[in-house]
Design an enzyme around this catalytic site. Structure first.
Site, PDB file in Angstrom:
ATOM      1  CG  ASP A 295     -21.731  31.951  34.253  1.00 13.01           C
ATOM      2  OD1 ASP A 295     -22.253  32.321  33.183  1.00 13.01           O
ATOM      3  OD2 ASP A 295     -21.004  30.946  34.354  1.00 13.01           O
TER       4      ASP A 295
ATOM      5  CG  HIS B  99       0.047  34.430  23.613  1.00 19.07           C
ATOM      6  ND1 HIS B  99      -0.178  34.231  22.260  1.00 19.07           N
ATOM      7  CD2 HIS B  99       0.076  33.198  24.171  1.00 19.07           C
ATOM      8  CE1 HIS B  99      -0.262  32.936  22.015  1.00 19.07           C
ATOM      9  NE2 HIS B  99      -0.129  32.299  23.153  1.00 19.07           N
TER      10      HIS B  99
ATOM     11  CG  ASP C  76      -1.217  28.945  21.047  1.00 19.70           C
ATOM     12  OD1 ASP C  76      -0.205  28.492  20.486  1.00 19.70           O
ATOM     13  OD2 ASP C  76      -1.184  29.840  21.919  1.00 19.70           O
TER      14      ASP C  76
ATOM     15  CD  GLU D 115       3.527  32.569  23.910  1.00 20.51           C
ATOM     16  OE1 GLU D 115       3.103  32.372  22.738  1.00 20.51           O
ATOM     17  OE2 GLU D 115       3.953  31.662  24.631  1.00 20.51           O
ATOM     18  CD  GLU D 116       2.483  31.194  19.704  1.00 21.90           C
ATOM     19  OE1 GLU D 116       1.316  30.847  19.949  1.00 21.90           O
ATOM     20  OE2 GLU D 116       3.455  30.464  19.984  1.00 21.90           O
TER      21      GLU D 116
ATOM     22  CG  ASP E 259      -0.492  30.393  26.072  1.00 26.58           C
ATOM     23  OD1 ASP E 259       0.739  30.480  25.980  1.00 26.58           O
ATOM     24  OD2 ASP E 259      -1.246  30.117  25.100  1.00 26.58           O
TER      25      ASP E 259
ATOM     26  CG  HIS F 189       2.189  26.441  17.404  1.00 26.10           C
ATOM     27  ND1 HIS F 189       3.458  26.498  17.914  1.00 26.10           N
ATOM     28  CD2 HIS F 189       1.448  27.256  18.217  1.00 26.10           C
ATOM     29  CE1 HIS F 189       3.503  27.298  18.965  1.00 26.10           C
ATOM     30  NE2 HIS F 189       2.298  27.771  19.179  1.00 26.10           N
TER      31      HIS F 189
ATOM     32  CG  ASP G 287     -18.897  27.883  30.707  1.00 26.18           C
ATOM     33  OD1 ASP G 287     -19.876  27.250  31.106  1.00 26.18           O
ATOM     34  OD2 ASP G 287     -18.741  29.102  30.943  1.00 26.18           O
TER      35      ASP G 287
ATOM     36  CG  ASP H 161     -17.630  30.316  34.539  1.00 25.46           C
ATOM     37  OD1 ASP H 161     -18.371  29.369  34.230  1.00 25.46           O
ATOM     38  OD2 ASP H 161     -17.810  31.480  34.124  1.00 25.46           O
TER      39      ASP H 161
END
Ligand code: DTR
Ligand code: CA
Ligand code: ZN
Ligand code: ZN
Length: 445
Positions: free
Chosen positions: A48, A130, A142, A176-177, A205, A292, A307, A311
């Site tokens: 877990d 990212h 994000d 990445e953005e 992501d 954003h 969570d 997992d």
């Protein structure tokens, strides 16, 4: 039942009464065999991933943003501070880390690559996220969410001392953005001989959206199945991620021919009524209203989604790295080798097998492999019990069958029963003077 020198042979009527009683027998409360089991052919189960640990990383990323102008964007101090935080954790955990620099928009960018020592160097499984945010905020969903989940899974590998067949490599991407700049730089600068060793890349992501959906990338079918099976085992429906390919760091890997997959809980698109029905949350509202935006902060996380996805990430990494062929076992065999004594002319006993992580129902030709050591096997009544309690008679008592042991495979049409759950083998000895035990059994789906 074996007549011995002190016992008169039973009259046919008496035997018939015993057999009839057995046929009508409903299981009395019975001794459970210890040892629910795991699939024989499946990978070791992932641990877990503690949500508290993942959220502790989110807090660190939040503090880093607060201490560095309110963001963790490419070219800003908050991004490099984020890289330093993750790198320090991984160095302390025994990883071999590399910081790869590149330039974008006139600023230096950084990818962090972490190799877990061991595994087949020619079979490399990668997982990444990212690490940069947009300049308007801390970027907690994000994509601190994905970054934290991948970090905590990497730390779980270290804590477990996990040594899978494959070599594990984790990555945190810069810029990445700005258009998948860091991941594209990595793939484009990876020698083709190295690129061909990548058995897969898993991308995370936005995996904690407040109004979460559960989306699975539908790129590589084996990776997709691994994720979908996991969520099916939780009873959580999933949908294919349809917000358009190429929207995150898996895209450069896919373009290079690497099998890819990943998880996503949604960005600015709106959750439908049907989706709210199956996942909860609010219909007519964006999966992440702070996408954003400056409100993408610590309050912008759905703990349950974070969570579950953390997992699921660990499950996929454990599953896809444990088998050098990269395929989950074609026939999943679940067995319970535990020995269970069968009381002479007594109550039925059971032995359990816990089946998890499968999708849908059991097959029409479910194979039930039985291994029972017992003299005069005609004493025995044997049933398979589905998770919902439905009994399938495998063997009736037979007073004339004086042979020993039942080592056989029975075929059961269980296609109307959910595969996941606790299946049981129930055995009763309905006649006296011969005894034995269940020496193990298995289910093949
Ligand atoms: N490009 C991601 C957000 C995003 C939008 N659609 C998808 C689909 C799959 C993964 C991520 C995304 C970003 O803004 O970082
Ligand atoms: Ca967990
Ligand atoms: Zn973004
Ligand atoms: Zn993102």
């Amino acid at each position: 039942m074996r007549p011995n020198r002190f016992t008169l042979r039973r009259s046919p009527a008496a035997i018939a009464a015993v057999v009839l009683a057995a046929l009508l027998a409903t299981a009395a409360p019975t001794a459970q065999a210890a040892g629910a089991t795991t699939p024989v052919a499946a990978a070791a189960a992932a641990p877990d991933i503690p949500l508290a640990n993942v959220k502790a990383h989110l807090s660190q990323f939040s503090t880093i943003a607060a201490n560095n102008g309110g963001n963790r964007a490419h070219g800003r101090p908050g991004y490099k501070a984020s890289v330093d935080y993750v790198k320090a954790k991984l160095d302390a955990a025994g990883y071999t880390t590399t910081v790869q620099q590149f330039t974008s928009n006139g600023a230096t960018g950084y990818n962090l690559i972490a190799d877990w020592p061991g595994g087949d160097p020619n079979e490399v499984l990668m997982a990444g996220a990212h690490l940069d945010s947009v300049s308007s905020g801390a970027g907690i969903n994000d994509n601190a969410s994905g970054s934290a989940a991948v970090l905590e899974t990497a730390l779980a590998v270290s804590r477990a001392g996990y040594q899978p067949d494959k070599h594990l490599r984790f990555a945190w991407w810069g810029a990445e953005e700005l258009g998948l700049v860091g991941s594209r730089f990595y793939v484009n600068n990876l020698p083709s001989a190295e690129r061909s060793k990548l058995s897969g890349y898993l991308n995370f992501d936005m995996i904690g959206s407040p109004n979460a959906g559960y989306f699975v990338y539908d790129d590589d079918p084996v990776i997709e199945k691994t994720f979908k099976d996991y969520f099916a085992g939780l009873g959580v429906p999933t949908e294919i991620e349809t917000e358009g390919d190429g929207r995150s760091d898996h895209a450069p890997f896919k373009s290079a021919g690497v099998p890819v997959g990943g998880l996503f809980t949604g960005a600015g698109y709106t959750k439908s009524a049907a989706q709210a029905q199956k996942w909860g949350g609010t219909a007519g509202q964006a999966f992440d209203r702070c996408y954003h935006s400056s409100c993408d902060n610590l309050g912008n996380i759905n703990d349950t989604a974070l969570d579950r996805n953390s997992d699921a990430a660990a499950h996929a990494i454990w599953t896809l790295s444990a088998d050098s062929t990269g395929e989950p076992p074609a026939d999943d065999v679940y067995s319970n080798p535990t020995r269970v004594a069968i009381p002479d002319a007594g109550s039925a006993v059971t032995s359990s097998i816990a089946v998890t992580g499968r999708t849908g129902n059991a097959p029409a030709a479910l194979q039930v492999g039985v291994d029972i050591k017992h003299t005069w096997r005609g004493d025995l009544v044997i049933d398979l019990l589905a998770p919902d309690g439905t009994a399938y008679r495998l063997k009736n008592p037979s007073s004339g069958d004086s042979a020993d042991n039942v080592v056989a495979t029975y075929t059961v049409n269980a296609s109307d029963k959910a595969a996941n759950g606790e299946w049981k083998l129930r055995v009763q000895d309905v006649a006296r003077y011969d005894t034995g035990y269940i020496d193990g059994w298995k289910l093949t789906f």
